[in-house]
Design a protein around this motif. Structure first.
Motif, PDB file in Angstrom:
ATOM      1  N   SER A 291       0.808  -1.217   0.000  1.00 20.60           N
ATOM      2  CA  SER A 291       0.000   0.000   0.000  1.00 20.60           C
ATOM      3  C   SER A 291       0.847   1.275   0.000  1.00 20.60           C
ATOM      4  O   SER A 291       0.360   2.347   0.321  1.00 20.60           O
ATOM      5  N   TYR A 296       1.373   0.843  -6.306  1.00 24.35           N
ATOM      6  CA  TYR A 296       0.240   0.831  -7.231  1.00 24.35           C
ATOM      7  C   TYR A 296      -0.628   2.080  -7.117  1.00 24.35           C
ATOM      8  O   TYR A 296      -1.234   2.506  -8.104  1.00 24.35           O
ATOM      9  N   LYS A 297      -0.707   2.657  -5.923  1.00 27.26           N
ATOM     10  CA  LYS A 297      -1.553   3.833  -5.727  1.00 27.26           C
ATOM     11  C   LYS A 297      -1.198   4.953  -6.707  1.00 27.26           C
ATOM     12  O   LYS A 297      -2.073   5.666  -7.204  1.00 27.26           O
ATOM     13  N   ILE A 300      -0.585   3.137 -11.047  1.00 26.69           N
ATOM     14  CA  ILE A 300      -1.726   2.817 -11.914  1.00 26.69           C
ATOM     15  C   ILE A 300      -2.310   4.067 -12.572  1.00 26.69           C
ATOM     16  O   ILE A 300      -2.461   4.101 -13.806  1.00 26.69           O
ATOM     17  N   TYR A 329      -5.438  -2.855 -10.735  1.00 27.03           N
ATOM     18  CA  TYR A 329      -6.127  -2.799  -9.441  1.00 27.03           C
ATOM     19  C   TYR A 329      -6.458  -4.196  -8.926  1.00 27.03           C
ATOM     20  O   TYR A 329      -6.482  -4.415  -7.713  1.00 27.03           O
ATOM     21  N   TYR A 332      -3.246  -5.284  -7.460  1.00 31.12           N
ATOM     22  CA  TYR A 332      -3.022  -4.495  -6.241  1.00 31.12           C
ATOM     23  C   TYR A 332      -3.877  -5.003  -5.091  1.00 31.12           C
ATOM     24  O   TYR A 332      -3.372  -5.279  -3.990  1.00 31.12           O
ATOM     25  N   ARG A 333      -5.181  -5.177  -5.337  1.00 30.37           N
ATOM     26  CA  ARG A 333      -6.106  -5.605  -4.285  1.00 30.37           C
ATOM     27  C   ARG A 333      -6.186  -7.111  -4.114  1.00 30.37           C
ATOM     28  O   ARG A 333      -6.874  -7.601  -3.215  1.00 30.37           O
ATOM     29  N   PHE A 338     -12.401  -3.715  -5.318  1.00 31.26           N
ATOM     30  CA  PHE A 338     -12.148  -2.302  -5.542  1.00 31.26           C
ATOM     31  C   PHE A 338     -12.734  -1.452  -4.418  1.00 31.26           C
ATOM     32  O   PHE A 338     -13.799  -1.732  -3.901  1.00 31.26           O
ATOM     33  N   LYS A 339     -12.013  -0.398  -4.077  1.00 29.44           N
ATOM     34  CA  LYS A 339     -12.497   0.570  -3.098  1.00 29.44           C
ATOM     35  C   LYS A 339     -12.998   1.821  -3.818  1.00 29.44           C
ATOM     36  O   LYS A 339     -12.797   1.989  -5.022  1.00 29.44           O
ATOM     37  N   ASP A 342     -10.395   3.685  -5.716  1.00 35.78           N
ATOM     38  CA  ASP A 342      -9.981   3.067  -6.975  1.00 35.78           C
ATOM     39  C   ASP A 342     -10.942   3.439  -8.100  1.00 35.78           C
ATOM     40  O   ASP A 342     -10.512   3.780  -9.220  1.00 35.78           O
ATOM     41  N   VAL A 345     -10.487   7.042  -9.126  1.00 34.46           N
ATOM     42  CA  VAL A 345      -9.299   7.225  -9.961  1.00 34.46           C
ATOM     43  C   VAL A 345      -9.594   6.818 -11.400  1.00 34.46           C
ATOM     44  O   VAL A 345      -9.202   7.510 -12.358  1.00 34.46           O
TER      45      VAL A 345
END
Length: 437
Positions: A291, A296-297, A300, A329, A332-333, A338-339, A342, A345
């Motif tokens: 994180s 990735y934050k 991506i 994502y 990443y997750r 997905f949040k 995400d 974005v």
């Protein structure tokens, strides 16, 4: 201090076989890379020939020593050893052993950093010595006294590249994530600088030719994290050798010489970041989702927007790039989890692309488009922040502030819609004009 020296000696001793194997591979690579360059001859017209048996005319010895082999060895060794030296910290079971040692976090970080740096320096030294010994019979044709300067500068920048890799790898919580971070950040500069030339192309008439040319050259010759090492090899190859094999390249590098200082600053920041992250990172993060803000934050959306800008046409690549963002994502997750951030974005990236892809057809609206996108993103983030409930008073919001931010957000949406509609109309008009023509 005694414990630190013992542990550093243990690390270097443990990695001895690995270092020896790399050194042997470096010798083989250097030998087979440099040998053809040493045996090159030139004719009166400047053509090059390997040996003297391929050409019956009069030839003169080229006096050419290619130092690219040594730089390639340094790049590979720095990257691979940085990963291998710190990969054990991605396993929770190993961390219990490491953190039980009579060493502070900083001492542990320094021991692994120095261990990998010494291995990298040793492997590179073997390659340079091999190149020097092979060039000795032709010393009268070359300026071999410049090799120590090449060795010292390359070693400094090589350890800088090693710091770049070890920092980004340390930002990840798994080995795979770390390798992905290093690879993506390592080449991102080229994509970013290329798109910078695309976005600023409408303003080219207002720039000097030298500035515009250097802007392109920076992207081509400096965009990747390892290129300073390759550029040093090209410069010193021309300086050491009788024949200037990279004369045009060396001229461009000389014009953009300030980029050496830019990359030096990045390397120093990465070295500081490595120790900072190592000392602060909790053992419970090993093996978990990576994180980090440098992961990735940030990667991506940056890659997504830059790839989309690179594709100015509305074709299948557009769908592929968006799909790659979604895949990013998922990685990443670790699943389709997905949040809200995400999704936000993805939406903002899509809006930015459709806006810029159209507006870039019209040079006079570029700055307005960029400002509109930033206005939309900032107003959306501020509105979402204001809508969060007060922890002490659940259900309570600052109604006045929320209302004001909602109005600003609505204005940003309207502005985006207006610019997007104008761009779409211009694109349709342009396509109709081309069709009629």
């Amino acid at each position: 201090m005694t414990n630190f020296k013992k542990y550093l000696y243990y690390r270097f001793k443990k990695s001895f076989l690995r270092t020896a194997a790399f050194a042997v591979m470096a010798l083989v690579l250097t030998y087979y890379w440099v040998t053809p360059t040493l045996l090159r001859y030139r004719d009166a017209e400047g053509g090059t020939y390997f040996g003297q048996g391929y050409y019956s005319g009069e030839l003169s010895y080229a006096g050419y020593l290619d130092l690219s082999a040594a730089s390639a060895v340094l790049i590979v060794a720095a990257a691979v050893i940085a990963v291998m030296e710190t990969s054990d910290f991605k396993n929770k079971r190993n961390l219990d052993t490491f953190y039980s040692l009579p060493l502070s976090r900083r001492g542990l970080a320094l021991a692994h950093y120095l261990s990998g740096a010494l291995q990298t320096a040793l492997i590179f030294t073997v390659s340079v010595i091999c190149s020097f010994i092979m060039a000795l019979p032709y010393a009268s044709y070359m300026k071999l006294w410049l090799l120590p300067a090449y060795y010292l500068l390359s070693l400094i920048f090589g350890l800088g590249f090693y710091s770049f890799v070890i920092f980004l790898f340390g930002e990840a919580n798994t080995v795979l994530d770390g390798i992905i971070f290093c690879g993506m950040w390592g080449i991102f500069g080229s994509l970013l600088l290329y798109n910078l030339t695309v976005v600023t192309a409408p303003f080219a008439p207002y720039m000097t030719h030298t500035f515009w040319s250097n802007l392109h050259n920076v992207g081509d010759y400096w965009g990747m994290a390892y290129l300073p090492l390759g550029n040093l090899a090209n410069l010193f190859t021309d300086m050491v050798s009788k024949t200037k094999a990279f004369e045009s390249t060396s001229t461009i590098i000389s014009r953009t010489f300030a980029m050496f200082f830019v990359w030096a600053g990045i390397y120093i920041a990465c070295a500081v970041g490595y120790f900072r992250t190592f000392c602060r990172k909790g053992a419970e993060n090993a093996g978990e989702i990576s994180s980090s803000a440098f992961g990735y934050k940030l990667l991506i959306p940056l890659y997504g927007l830059n790839l989309l800008i690179d594709n100015s046409d509305f074709d299948i690549l557009l769908v592929i790039y968006f799909a790659l963002m979604i895949v990013g994502y998922v990685i990443y997750r670790r699943g389709f989890k997905f949040k809200k951030g995400d999704i936000a974005v993805l939406i903002c990236t899509a809006c930015s692309y459709f806006l810029l892809a159209g507006v870039l057809q019209m040079s006079e609206d570029v700055l307005l488009a960029i400002g509109s996108v930033l206005f939309f993103i900032v107003s959306l983030c501020r509105l979402l922040g204001a809508l969060k409930e007060n922890k002490e008073k659940p259900g309570y919001h600052e109604k006045g502030k929320v209302a004001m931010l909602a109005v600003l957000f609505a204005l940003s949406v309207l502005l985006l819609a207006y610019i997007g509609a104008a761009c779409a109309a211009d694109i349709i008009h342009y396509q109709d004009t081309v069709t009629v023509y």
